[in-house]
Design a protein around this motif. Structure first.
Motif, short mmCIF file in Angstrom:
data_model
loop_
_atom_site.label_atom_id
_atom_site.label_comp_id
_atom_site.label_asym_id
_atom_site.label_seq_id
_atom_site.Cartn_x
_atom_site.Cartn_y
_atom_site.Cartn_z
N SER A 136 5.48 11.45 5.44
CA SER A 136 5.03 10.70 4.27
C SER A 136 4.91 11.57 3.02
O SER A 136 4.71 11.05 1.92
CB SER A 136 3.66 10.06 4.54
OG SER A 136 3.74 9.17 5.63
N LYS A 161 -4.10 3.82 11.49
CA LYS A 161 -2.82 3.17 11.80
C LYS A 161 -1.82 4.16 12.35
O LYS A 161 -0.94 3.80 13.12
CB LYS A 161 -2.26 2.52 10.53
CG LYS A 161 -2.98 1.26 10.11
CD LYS A 161 -2.20 0.56 9.01
CE LYS A 161 -2.85 -0.79 8.64
NZ LYS A 161 -2.09 -1.49 7.60
N ILE A 162 -1.91 5.42 11.94
CA ILE A 162 -0.92 6.41 12.34
C ILE A 162 -1.35 7.17 13.59
O ILE A 162 -0.54 7.40 14.49
CB ILE A 162 -0.71 7.44 11.20
CG1 ILE A 162 -0.47 6.74 9.86
CG2 ILE A 162 0.42 8.40 11.53
CD1 ILE A 162 0.81 5.99 9.76
N ASP A 222 -1.83 6.26 0.89
CA ASP A 222 -3.10 5.55 0.98
C ASP A 222 -3.30 4.89 2.35
O ASP A 222 -4.32 4.26 2.61
CB ASP A 222 -3.18 4.46 -0.10
CG ASP A 222 -3.25 5.07 -1.49
OD1 ASP A 222 -3.79 6.19 -1.61
OD2 ASP A 222 -2.78 4.45 -2.45
N GLU A 223 -2.32 5.04 3.24
CA GLU A 223 -2.38 4.42 4.56
C GLU A 223 -3.55 5.01 5.35
O GLU A 223 -3.73 6.23 5.43
CB GLU A 223 -1.08 4.71 5.31
CG GLU A 223 -0.86 3.88 6.55
CD GLU A 223 -0.27 2.52 6.22
OE1 GLU A 223 -0.55 1.58 6.98
OE2 GLU A 223 0.45 2.40 5.21
N ALA A 229 2.25 4.93 0.73
CA ALA A 229 2.25 5.61 2.03
C ALA A 229 1.06 6.56 2.16
O ALA A 229 0.46 6.68 3.23
CB ALA A 229 3.56 6.37 2.21
N THR A 235 -7.41 8.99 4.87
CA THR A 235 -6.06 8.47 4.63
C THR A 235 -5.02 9.55 4.90
O THR A 235 -5.35 10.73 5.10
CB THR A 235 -5.90 8.02 3.16
OG1 THR A 235 -5.99 9.17 2.31
CG2 THR A 235 -6.99 7.03 2.77
N MET A 251 0.84 -1.19 0.00
CA MET A 251 0.00 0.00 0.00
C MET A 251 0.89 1.24 0.00
O MET A 251 1.82 1.35 0.78
CB MET A 251 -0.90 0.00 1.24
CG MET A 251 -1.82 1.22 1.32
SD MET A 251 -2.84 1.20 2.80
CE MET A 251 -3.91 -0.17 2.45
#
Length: 995
Positions: free
Chosen positions: A179, A10-11, A5-6, A3, A28, A1
Motif C-alpha cells: 500500500s 481488515k488486513i 486509511d484502511e 488505502a 491504520t 477509503m
C-alpha cells in the motif's frame, strides 16, 4: 477509503490489530507504515549480550549453552532457566509454570535462535523473563526463511512491546507494504526536486526493507523533511493568521510612565536587554498583534549593603550616605546626581573575592559582567556565579573587567609635585602611619599615576613583569593598592607580619592608562550575613555608577518595561502566572520596583502612575469585586493574576498586552482565551502577546515547539542557580544510603535550617480501577521483581509523612502540603514554614515554582525517577536560596544500569539548565514535547530529532514560510492540505484560524 486509511483489522486480523492499537497506538495501514524501524541489524550485529541495556525491549541472536529445570515451593512450582551465549557475554532466560514445556523441548544446548524480551536484573544478573523466540536452525520452511533473512539482508528492528516482538511487527509490515505506493506525497514537486529527495512511496519501502545502508540514509532524509515541513507549514499558517488580525498599535509615549520608570532605575540595561526591548517595542507599534517568546527573567532591583562604597568626585563614600542630590561618578568619567534612593530592607549579603585581593559586597541578584576564557562577555547574578564558580580543574572560571579610570578632584590644594610626594612616601625614612594625602588620592588620572610612580621608584623592585614594594605599613599598603586599582591595574597584598605587607603591582601599558585595565578573576564568594541594603538611581542616560573597586553592575526588566509602554499608549497589560504564589510574587516585585508609579489615582501616587492590581481565585469577595471594577473601568493599567483572569466574568477596558509567565504550564487555548478579551469596551482587537519562560530552550526546540512565536533570548541565564550538591540515593541497592539521607535532613534541621520531602502522589486518591490488582498479581507470579517494582504505585505524601514522623524524623515538626488542600490551609502551612515554625515540609510538586524560603537547605525527592528532568531541575531550585549551600537527594529504587538512573545521574551532575533541557529532550519522544506545547497538534515526530536536525528544521521553516506566503489557503497543494489535516486534531480544525 484511501488505502492508507484502511483499518489494520481488515488486513491483519482482529487479534494482531488489537495488540498494535492498544500497545503501540497503530490503527491504520498508514500508522503502521509510519512505524519506522529504530535500527537495523546485520549478521552478528544484533544487540550483543555484553551491551544489553537495562529496562529496554531487545532482540538478540544467541546460542543455548545450558537449560535446566528447577523446582521451588517444596516441589510445587517449576521454572526453566536457559543460559545463552554469543561470544561477548552470557544471558539468562527464565520461564515459569506451564510456560516451561515448549521452550524446554526446543531450547536445547547448541540451538541458535532470535530472542526478544525486556531486560531485567535478578540476583545481580541480567535476564529475560518469558521472552518470545524464533529458532534459526530448526528444520522446516519458517526456520530457513528466517536464517536467509538474517544472513542476507539488513534486518529491521522495530520499537516493540512485550505483547508484540519486533519480527512479528516486521511480518505485519510485509502485509501492508504494497500500500506504500498509494501514499500521498505532501512535498511540492519543486521542493522535492530542489532538495534531491526521493518520492514518498520509495522512502516508505526503503525505510522498511532496505537493501543497502545508502537506501536507509535516503529514506531517513526524505521522511525527516516530511515531518519538519508539514509541521512548519502549520506554524507558518498560524503566524500568517496572526498578521491578518487587527491590533491597536502601542507606541511609546515620550515623558510618560515608561520614561518616569526608566529615570528611577538604579542601573542600566545591558546591550542584549536593550536589543530585546527594541524588538518588543517594534512589534507593539504595528497594527497586527505581537507574538513573541522571551527566554529570561523579569528581573528585580539589585542592592548593596549600606557600608558598600560608591565612587564620588571626593572618592568612595558608603552607600548608606547616598541621598537625592549626591554627586557620583559614572563609568564614562562624567558626573551625575543621585535622583532616587530605594531601601530594600534586610537581605542575604555575599562577598566576591577577586584575584587581586579586592572584595565587593552585594545581594544575590546583583548582576556582573563576566567572561570565561576565550568566550564572550555574559551577565550573571551573584547567585549564578556561586553555582558555577570553578572550572573542572578547580581554577576560577569567571573574570571581571576593571572600570575605566576616571579623574577625581576633591578641591584640595596640591602644592607639592605628585611624583615627589610618592618618592617621599616610598623612601625608608617614612612613618608607619603615613598615608597618601586625600588631595593626591582624589586627583586626576595623571596626578595619581605620578604619585604611584614615585612610590614604586622609591620602594619597589622589578619581579617577573611586576613591581614589588616590600615591608610597606598597612595604611600605606592600602593606599598603594587603591591607586593601582584606580588606574586599571592589579595590586595584591601579602602579609609579612608586624603590620607590614609586600605589595605586588601590575599596571597596564603606558598607552593603556586611562582605559579599561586588567581583568580580575572571581576566586571565591563568601557569605557575609544579613544586612540592610539599598539601591540608588542616577540621573544619567546610562543609569550606571561605579561601586567598590571600580566595578559596574546591570539588571533588566524587559517584560515590565513592555507593560509600562502599553499603559502609556492608553492600554492595559496583564501578566498571567501559573500559581497564586508566583502571581503574588510578581505583584509584589512590580509594585516595589515602580514605587509611587504603582499608586496611580491614589494619595501620594505619581502623576504619570497607574494602578497595579492582583486577581487570583482565592481572593475575598470584596477584594475581587474591586479588582474586577478596576479592570473594566481601566483604573488598573497593570493586572497580575492566575487562571482566574480567563473566567468569562473578567472584562477589560482596553487590553493591549498579554504576558504569559512559565509558558510550559499553559496550553495554546488558555493563552488564546485571555487574548480573546481584547478591547472588550471597543471594536474587537487582538492584544499583543509576550510569552516568557525561565526554562532554557535550545534553539531547535524553540523553532519546532514555539514556531508560531518570534523568539528573543536575554543574555543571562535564569536566576536561581545556587551551589546545590545533588546526589542519587539508590534506596533498593543500598538501603543504608536512604537511612543516611534522613540523618542529613536531621543534621540540617539541627543546624537551624529546614527541608522538603517531595513525593509524586498525594495518597488520598480513590482505589485503583478494578482489574489492576489482578494484573499485578499475574505479573508478580510470572514476571521478575523489577516488573513488580515498575508497577508499584508512586510514593504518596500522606503515607511518607506518617512514616517519617513515626520513624527517622520523629520529634521534628513535620507538615504536609498538596494541591487538594483548601487555599487557606495551604497558605497557613506555607506561612508557618516560611516563618521557621516547621522543620520539614512533605509536599507534592505544588512547591515547584515560586516558593522562596531561603532557610530551606535540604530536599529529598522520593521516586525521583517518576519525574522529568526539567521538573527535577525546577524542584531542586527551591533549596540553596539563602546563605547556606543546598542539598538535593534523588531517591530511586530503579537498578543502576537503567535509563531512569542515567537520567537522575545527569540531573545530579550539572546545574546548567540548557544542558539539562537537551538531556530531557534526548530522553523523551519529541512528539510528547510537541503535543504538550502545541495543543491541537498530534504527536507527529517519529523520524525528526529536534536536537540533531537543526539544519532540516531551519530549512523547512524557510520553505514553509515561502509556500504559505504565496498561497495561504494551500489551494495549489491539495496533498499538503491532506497531510496538514492529518497533523491536526479533527475537533480543532479551526485551530490555525484562532489567533
Amino acid at each position: 477509503m484511501a488505502a492508507l486509511d484502511e483499518p489494520l483489522k481488515k488486513i491483519l486480523g482482529g487479534s494482531t490489530a488489537k495488540v498494535l492499537a492498544e500497545h503501540l497506538g497503530l490503527h491504520t495501514v498508514g500508522d503502521l507504515l509510519h512505524h519506522y524501524p529504530r535500527r537495523y541489524a546485520e549478521r552478528g550485529e544484533l544487540t550483543r549480550l555484553a551491551d544489553l541495556p537495562l529496562d529496554e525491549h531487545v532482540t538478540v541472536v544467541a546460542q543455548v549453552a545450558d537449560a535446566r529445570v528447577h523446582t521451588f515451593n517444596a516441589g510445587r512450582g517449576q521454572r526453566l532457566e536457559v543460559t545463552l551465549t554469543d561470544g561477548s557475554g552470557r544471558l539468562r532466560l527464565v520461564f515459569f509454570g506451564k510456560g516451561i514445556h515448549k521452550p524446554h523441548k526446543e531450547l536445547l544446548p547448541g540451538r541458535r535462535a532470535m530472542f526478544a524480551g525486556k531486560v531485567s536484573v535478578f540476583n545481580r544478573k541480567l535476564q529475560l523473563a518469558h521472552p518470545e523466540y524464533e529458532l534459526l536452525d530448526k528444520d522446516g520452511e519458517v526456520g530457513a526463511a528466517a536464517v536467509d533473512a538474517f544472513a542476507n539482508q539488513l534486518m529491521p528492528i522495530y520499537p516493540a512491546c512485550q505483547q508484540m516482538a519486533s519480527w512479528k511487527i516486521a511480518k505485519a509490515v510485509d502485509a501492508v507494504l504494497p500500500s506504500a505506493g498509494d501514499a500521498v506525497d505532501p512535498l511540492p514537486d519543486a521542493l522535492r526536486e530542489g532538495r534531491d529527495l526521493i518520492p514518498l512511496p520509495d522512502a516508505l519501502r526503503k525505510i522498511h526493507r532496505p537493501r543497502t545502508k545508502a537506501e536507509i540514509a535516503d529514506a531517513r532524509a526524505r521522511l525527516k523533511w516530511d515531518e519538519a515541513f508539514v509541521l512548519q507549514v502549520a506554524l507558518a499558517r498560524r503566524r500568517l493568521a496572526e498578521t491578518q488580525l487587527p491590533a491597536t498599535p502601542r507606541t511609546v509615549k515620550k515623558d510618560g510612565l515608561l520614561d518616569a520608570f526608566d529615570a528611577k532605575l538604579p542601573f542600566t540595561l545591558t546591550e542584549g536587554q536593550q536589543k530585546v526591548s527594541r524588538e518588543i517595542f517594534g512589534d507593539l507599534a504595528t497594527s497586527h498583534p505581537m507574538h513573541r517568546l522571551l527566554q529570561g527573567e523579569v528581573g528585580s532591583g539589585k542592592a548593596q549593603p549600606l557600608d558598600a562604597l560608591v565612587l564620588t568626585p571626593r572618592g568612595f563614600r558608603p552607600m548608606g550616605e547616598m541621598a537625592v542630590g549626591t554627586e557620583v561618578v559614572v563609568p564614562s568619567g562624567e558626573r551625575a546626581f543621585v535622583d532616587g534612593v530605594f531601601p530594600q530592607g534586610e537581605r542575604e549579603v555575599w562577598r566576591l573575592v577577586l584575584s587581586d585581593g579586592s572584595t565587593v559586597e552585594c545581594d544575590d541578584e546583583h548582576l556582573w559582567i563576566v567572561r570565561a576564557r576565550r568566550a564572550a562577555e555574559r551577565v550573571l547574578t551573584t547567585r549564578e556565579l556561586r553555582g558555577d564558580l570553578l572550572t573542572a580543574d578547580g581554577r576560577p572560571k569567571w573574570s571581571i573587567a576593571a572600570a575605566v579610570p576616571v579623574d577625581l578632584d576633591d578641591g584640595g590644594d596640591r602644592p607639592l609635585d605628585p611624583y615627589l610626594v610618592g618618592r617621599r612616601l616610598g623612601g625608608d625614612g617614612g612613618s608607619p602611619d603615613d598615608r597618601v594625602p586625600d588631595a593626591y588620592r582624589h586627583a586626576s588620572v595623571k596626578d595619581r599615576l605620578a604619585v604611584l610612580r614615585g612610590l614604586l621608584d622609591a620602594g619597589g623592585r622589578p619581579a617577573g613583569g611586576q613591581t614589588v614594594c616590600c615591608a610597606v605599613p598597612v595604611p600605606l599598603a592600602d593606599d598603594l593598592a587603591w591607586l593601582v586599582r584606580s588606574l586599571g591595574g592589579c595590586a595584591r597584598l601579602f602579609s609579612v607580619g608586624d603590620g607590614v605587607y609586600n605589595v605586588h603591582v601590575a599596571l597596564p601599558d603606558e598607552a593603556s592608562i586611562g582605559s579599561t585595565g586588567f581583568r580580575r578573576a572571581v576566586e571565591a564568594i563568601e557569605y557575609v550575613g544579613r544586612k540592610p541594603v539599598q539601591c540608588i538611581s542616577v540621573a544619567h542616560p546610562d543609569h550606571a555608577y561605579v561601586t567598590d573597586h571600580f566595578t559596574v553592575t546591570h539588571n533588566t526588566m524587559v517584560a515590565l518595561r513592555a507593560m509600562l509602554g502599553v499603559v502609556d499608549s492608553g492600554g492595559q497589560a496583564v501578566m498571567l502566572a501559573p500559581t497564586e504564589v508566583l502571581a503574588q510574587q510578581h505583584h509584589r516585585s512590580i509594585t516595589e520596583m515602580m514605587g509611587e508609579l504603582a499608586e496611580g489615582g491614589m494619595l501620594g501616587g505619581a502623576e504619570q502612575g497607574t494602578k497595579v492590581v492582583l486577581l487570583t481565585g482565592s481572593m475575598g469577595a470584596a477584594a475581587r469585586r474591586q479588582a474586577l471594577l478596576d479592570l473594566v473601568t481601566g483604573e488598573a493599567g497593570i493586572v497580575v493574576g492566575t487562571h482566574a483572569l480567563i473566567e468569562d466574568k473578567v472584562q477589560f477596558h482596553d487590553l493591549g498586552l498579554v504576558v504569559v509567565d512559565e509558558q510550559h504550564r499553559f496550553g495554546v487555548e488558555q493563552r488564546d482565551a485571555l487574548r480573546g478579551k481584547g478591547n472588550s469596551q471597543k471594536e474587537k482587537q487582538t492584544p499583543h502577546l509576550l510569552v516568557m519562560t525561565a526554562t532554557p530552550i535550545p534553539r531547535t526546540v524553540a523553532m519546532t515547539v514555539f514556531g508560531d512565536l518570534e523568539t528573543s533570548v536575554l543574555d543571562q541565564l535564569p536566576a536561581g542557580r545556587s551551589p546545590i550538591a545533588s546526589h542519587v540515593v539508590p534506596a533498593k541497592d543500598k538501603p543504608h544510603f536512604l537511612a543516611r539521607a534522613w540523618e542529613r535532613v536531621r543534621e540540617e534541621v539541627e543546624a537551624g535550617h529546614q527541608g522538603y520531602v517531595v513525593c509524586p502522589r498525594i495518597g488520598d486518591e480513590e482505589d485503583a480501577p478494578k482489574g489492576k490488582k489482578g494484573a499485578n498479581a499475574g505479573a508478580a507470579k510470572a514476571g521478575s521483581p523489577e516488573d513488580i517494582e515498575e508497577k508499584r504505585p508512586p510514593l504518596a505524601v500522606l503515607d511518607v509523612a506518617e512514616q517519617l514522623t513515626k520513624g527517622p524524623l520523629a520529634g521534628l515538626k513535620v507538615a504536609v502540603l498538596h494541591g487538594r488542600m483548601a487555599p487557606d490551609d495551604k497558605d497557613e502551612v506555607m506561612r508557618k514554614f516560611a516563618a521557621g515554625e516547621l522543620d520539614v515540609l512533605v509536599a507534592t510538586t505544588v512547591i515547584e515554582v515560586g516558593v522562596n524560603v531561603p532557610n530551606a537547605t535540604a530536599m529529598v525527592i522520593m521516586d525521583a525517577d517518576r519525574f522529568g528532568v526539567s521538573q527535577l531541575h525546577q524542584l531542586r531550585g527551591r533549596v540553596g536560596r539563602g546563605s547556606a549551600p543546598g542539598l538535593c537527594l534523588l531517591v530511586s529504587e530503579m537498578p543502576e544500569a537503567s535509563p531512569a538512573r542515567a537520567r537522575l545521574a545527569a540531573v545530579a551532575g550539572t546545574l546548567d539548565g540548557f544542558e539539562l533541557s537537551r538531556i530531557d529532550l534526548e530522553q523523551r519522544r519529541e512528539g510528547d514535547v510537541l503535543g504538550q506545547a502545541q495543543s491541537g497538534v498530534r504527536s507527529s515526530l517519529r523520524m525528526l530529532a529536534v536536537i540533531d536536525d537543526e539544519e532540516v528544521i531551519a530549512a523547512a521553516r524557510e520553505e514553509a514560510t515561502a509556500v504559505v506566503t504565496a498561497d495561504p489557503e494551500l489551494a495549489g497543494y491539495p496533498e499538503l492540505r491532506i497531510a496538514l489535516s492529518a497533523l491536526l486534531d479533527d475537533e480543532r480544525e479551526q485551530y490555525l484560524d484562532k489567533g
